[in-house]
Design an enzyme around this catalytic site. Sequence first.
Site, PDB file in Angstrom:
ATOM      1  N   CYS A  10       0.783  -1.243   0.000  1.00  0.00           N
ATOM      2  CA  CYS A  10       0.000   0.000   0.000  1.00  0.00           C
ATOM      3  C   CYS A  10       0.815   1.293   0.000  1.00  0.00           C
ATOM      4  CB  CYS A  10      -0.931   0.006   1.204  1.00  0.00           C
ATOM      5  SG  CYS A  10      -2.043  -1.415   1.314  1.00  0.00           S
ATOM      6  N   HIS A  12      -2.168   7.412   3.635  1.00  0.00           N
ATOM      7  CA  HIS A  12      -1.163   6.401   3.963  1.00  0.00           C
ATOM      8  C   HIS A  12       0.238   6.731   3.453  1.00  0.00           C
ATOM      9  CE1 HIS A  12      -0.509   1.811   4.792  1.00  0.00           C
ATOM     10  NE2 HIS A  12       0.076   2.620   5.674  1.00  0.00           N
TER      11      HIS A  12
END
Length: 498
Positions: free
Chosen positions: A81, A135
């Site tokens: 991610c 993120h």
Amino acid sequence: MTRCFDPTICLRMLLLLLIANLCMGDARGEESPPNIILILTDDQGYQDLGCYGSKTIRTPILDQMAAEGVRLTSFYAQPVCGVSRAALMTGSYPIRVAEPENIKRLHTVPHPEEITLAEVLKDAGYATGMIGKWHLGLDRKDAPGGVLPSTMPNAQGFDYFYGTPRFNGYTVNVDDTAMRSPVMRNQEVVVEAVEDWNDITANYTDEAIRWIKEKRERPFFLYLAHNMPHIPLGASERFRGKSAGGFYGDTIEEIDWSCGEILKTLKELDIDDNTLVVFTSDNGPWVETTRGMKPKAAALIPRDHSGNADPLRGWKMSAWDGGCRVPFIARWPSKIPAGWESDELLSTMDLLPTFANLARTSVPDVTLDGKDATAFLTRQTDESPRDDYLYYSGCMLTGVRAGKWKLVLPRENAPAGLGWWGRMIEAVPETMLFDLDEDPGETTNVAPQHPEIVASLMKRIERAREELGDRFHTGSDVRLFDEGPRTLQAPIKKRKAR
């Protein structure tokens, strides 16, 4: 031709002609750069759309979007991610990207001095909005949302942010851990702790539509980064329990609906023709039925909570193609011809220079790994500007692809320096070569039959190790903005001599 002898009248006529030409240019879409919408899903597998072969997940909107634009079958992100999002935002392999204190983290944190895609477009006059999972921030307990503000979207080029600063969780159910994610609007926490994720996709869709309507009068860049289908899963009542693909399928079908709402909004606002919409995923599906997929390990993720990368081998965190080869659809009615597809290589890193070109602005004055793919995506040429793709697992170089050939380097099981995602990297005893056209599942090593291909690809590996580096050394052309050497968040311990 009638001559004009009165200077005032001549000037007025000239101004009227100039205004008319400008208006005609605007009507043709020549004077206004396109709006850009980038839709990113989280942990969605290569096969998890109807147009990519899913038999259980219904995605009529995205299938139609592919029919009206381009579908790529060899599009690459990164296998995890945060690393993937860093490549997208910087146009560079994450190993090249500068990070705070020169620490190469397991989830990359771009240094505040890195120039992002959003900053490039903002400087070109675009309104910039980010909705969804960021993120890319540095954890800081005493900061809003638990992330250092200088590493959040508003400090990295986005005028507006609504979403989660980090991921939504790492367990199947929210209640399986004490962790709770906040939801933020810019630097304000608006939801202290998410207790379920059922409304997140619908909320993001509402936010996206509202923001598009607000910014319709100027070029805009919207980055819509869905939290789904990362665990813990969530789907609204309208979609939950409806998909033949299980709970995971419910989340994808709701994302498909979301894309439809956005496309419908573009048509209602009469900006559809001059809006490029791109859909892709950050990495492959998180398939880990037992911890590390070990036969005797504890159960982890039920199979109906994760996707499918078939016909590719592997999944998220793995070094096989299933970890980083993802769906890619692009639609731009006035520029991208309808209904074509290609197996040419392209990557998320190529979006920054491509979008910069479309916005008629320059790329950052640093070494980028991305290539401008404007001519390729608009089918002015059938050849992609990207001629290879390097497979990095963290700072470990595991292979390279050029054309149909993929070279895989020898490695140990669960390599040191990869931290928690090393558990998904299994041993490879020897150098291997795969023909991905004939063998997308990477099952048959043809290295002995093609020594010249192996030698050619090894030269690319050697150049990458020199320029970008590897676990054991720093490359010659990586960015380090702080004092001191590059270090790894998961250090490699020296083995004791026997």
